[in-house]
Enzyme design. Sequence first.
Site, PDB file in Angstrom:
ATOM      1  N   HIS A 126     -52.269  -8.053 -52.442  1.00 49.09           N
ATOM      2  CA  HIS A 126     -51.956  -9.096 -53.394  1.00 49.09           C
ATOM      3  C   HIS A 126     -50.409  -9.271 -53.060  1.00 49.09           C
ATOM      4  O   HIS A 126     -50.106 -10.482 -53.238  1.00 49.09           O
ATOM      5  CB  HIS A 126     -52.165  -8.160 -54.763  1.00 49.09           C
ATOM      6  CG  HIS A 126     -51.353  -9.222 -55.893  1.00 49.09           C
ATOM      7  ND1 HIS A 126     -52.213 -10.024 -56.573  1.00 49.09           N
ATOM      8  CD2 HIS A 126     -50.105  -9.178 -56.362  1.00 49.09           C
ATOM      9  CE1 HIS A 126     -51.461 -10.660 -57.530  1.00 49.09           C
ATOM     10  NE2 HIS A 126     -50.228 -10.162 -57.672  1.00 49.09           N
ATOM     11  N   GLU A 127     -49.424  -8.155 -53.137  1.00 52.02           N
ATOM     12  CA  GLU A 127     -48.389  -8.484 -52.779  1.00 52.02           C
ATOM     13  C   GLU A 127     -47.725  -9.170 -51.421  1.00 52.02           C
ATOM     14  O   GLU A 127     -46.911  -9.911 -51.407  1.00 52.02           O
ATOM     15  CB  GLU A 127     -47.406  -6.917 -52.787  1.00 52.02           C
ATOM     16  CG  GLU A 127     -47.596  -6.096 -54.219  1.00 52.02           C
ATOM     17  CD  GLU A 127     -47.057  -7.254 -55.388  1.00 52.02           C
ATOM     18  OE1 GLU A 127     -46.031  -7.826 -55.354  1.00 52.02           O
ATOM     19  OE2 GLU A 127     -47.502  -6.878 -56.511  1.00 52.02           O
ATOM     20  N   HIS A 130     -48.345 -12.625 -51.856  1.00 49.94           N
ATOM     21  CA  HIS A 130     -47.044 -13.530 -52.517  1.00 49.94           C
ATOM     22  C   HIS A 130     -46.103 -13.921 -51.378  1.00 49.94           C
ATOM     23  O   HIS A 130     -45.672 -15.193 -51.401  1.00 49.94           O
ATOM     24  CB  HIS A 130     -46.317 -12.817 -53.400  1.00 49.94           C
ATOM     25  CG  HIS A 130     -46.767 -12.413 -54.662  1.00 49.94           C
ATOM     26  ND1 HIS A 130     -47.349 -13.647 -55.509  1.00 49.94           N
ATOM     27  CD2 HIS A 130     -47.035 -11.333 -55.367  1.00 49.94           C
ATOM     28  CE1 HIS A 130     -47.561 -13.348 -56.648  1.00 49.94           C
ATOM     29  NE2 HIS A 130     -47.545 -11.632 -56.817  1.00 49.94           N
ATOM     30  N   GLU A 190     -50.137 -15.879 -59.634  1.00 52.72           N
ATOM     31  CA  GLU A 190     -50.543 -14.594 -59.701  1.00 52.72           C
ATOM     32  C   GLU A 190     -52.076 -14.784 -59.209  1.00 52.72           C
ATOM     33  O   GLU A 190     -52.612 -13.777 -58.513  1.00 52.72           O
ATOM     34  CB  GLU A 190     -50.591 -14.134 -61.028  1.00 52.72           C
ATOM     35  CG  GLU A 190     -49.062 -13.508 -61.439  1.00 52.72           C
ATOM     36  CD  GLU A 190     -48.671 -12.263 -60.538  1.00 52.72           C
ATOM     37  OE1 GLU A 190     -49.345 -11.783 -59.798  1.00 52.72           O
ATOM     38  OE2 GLU A 190     -47.266 -11.976 -60.736  1.00 52.72           O
TER      39      GLU A 190
END
Length: 263
Positions: A126-127, A130, A190
Amino acid sequence: MNKIIKASLLFTSLGLAACSSSPTGRNQLILFSDQDMSSLGAKSFEQMKTDTPISKDAKTNAYVQCVANTITAYVPKQPNFSQWEVVVFDSDQVNAFALPGGKIGVYTGLLKVAVNQDQLATVIGHEVAHVLADHSNERLSQSQLANAGLQITDIALGASEYSQYRGLTMAALGVGVQYGVLLPYGRTQESEADVVGLELMSKAGFDPKQSIDLWKNMAKASGGSSPPELLSTHPSHSTRIQELANKIQTLPASSAKRPNCQI
């Protein structure tokens, strides 16, 4: 130069800069170069390594490195860096982040909630997503428009104002909670990071179904007086879990060997 000409040049440049798309095809406002963002990410990461204790536990470091390396092996080659740097910070914060320039930070507190390699891969994926989706650039660009007087352009270019506005800059990169400044990713960003991150961790051979268990664990952890930092700006647990469950149904089977990262 009069105001009309300045405004004309500004909107012309913004029109050119806005011609960018995210990995999911969403239009983005991108004002800064990859080189600027990589430089800013590296500078911020060095500052964090100075400000926050780094874990010296060999097993913990090897475990986090194993998961991160497995994830980033499936990331396309990036234009401004060739290697991802991973640091485990010795802190009870239930958090992790990734910065432009290939910088990944994981707090030891996260390992109490992300209890296996697949759940940790959910967070790291997920990070990293980004970064791949230029969300920091997008957020910093939005801040540039909203706070033109702060001269954030100079910060991104490495000018001396960096130290003066470090809190805002760190917030724009996703690590602002620790500095008392919060400039959150939007819900769209997100959700996009959830989708891209899930695709990435699944492609690397991790079990995407564990992402649901991870966010259930997060929901339990948020039952106290304050939620984990990782959840401070994220969608509700039920919304996120449902969206992940829907996405999992569409993921192709991975041909990657099952990772074996153990602590």
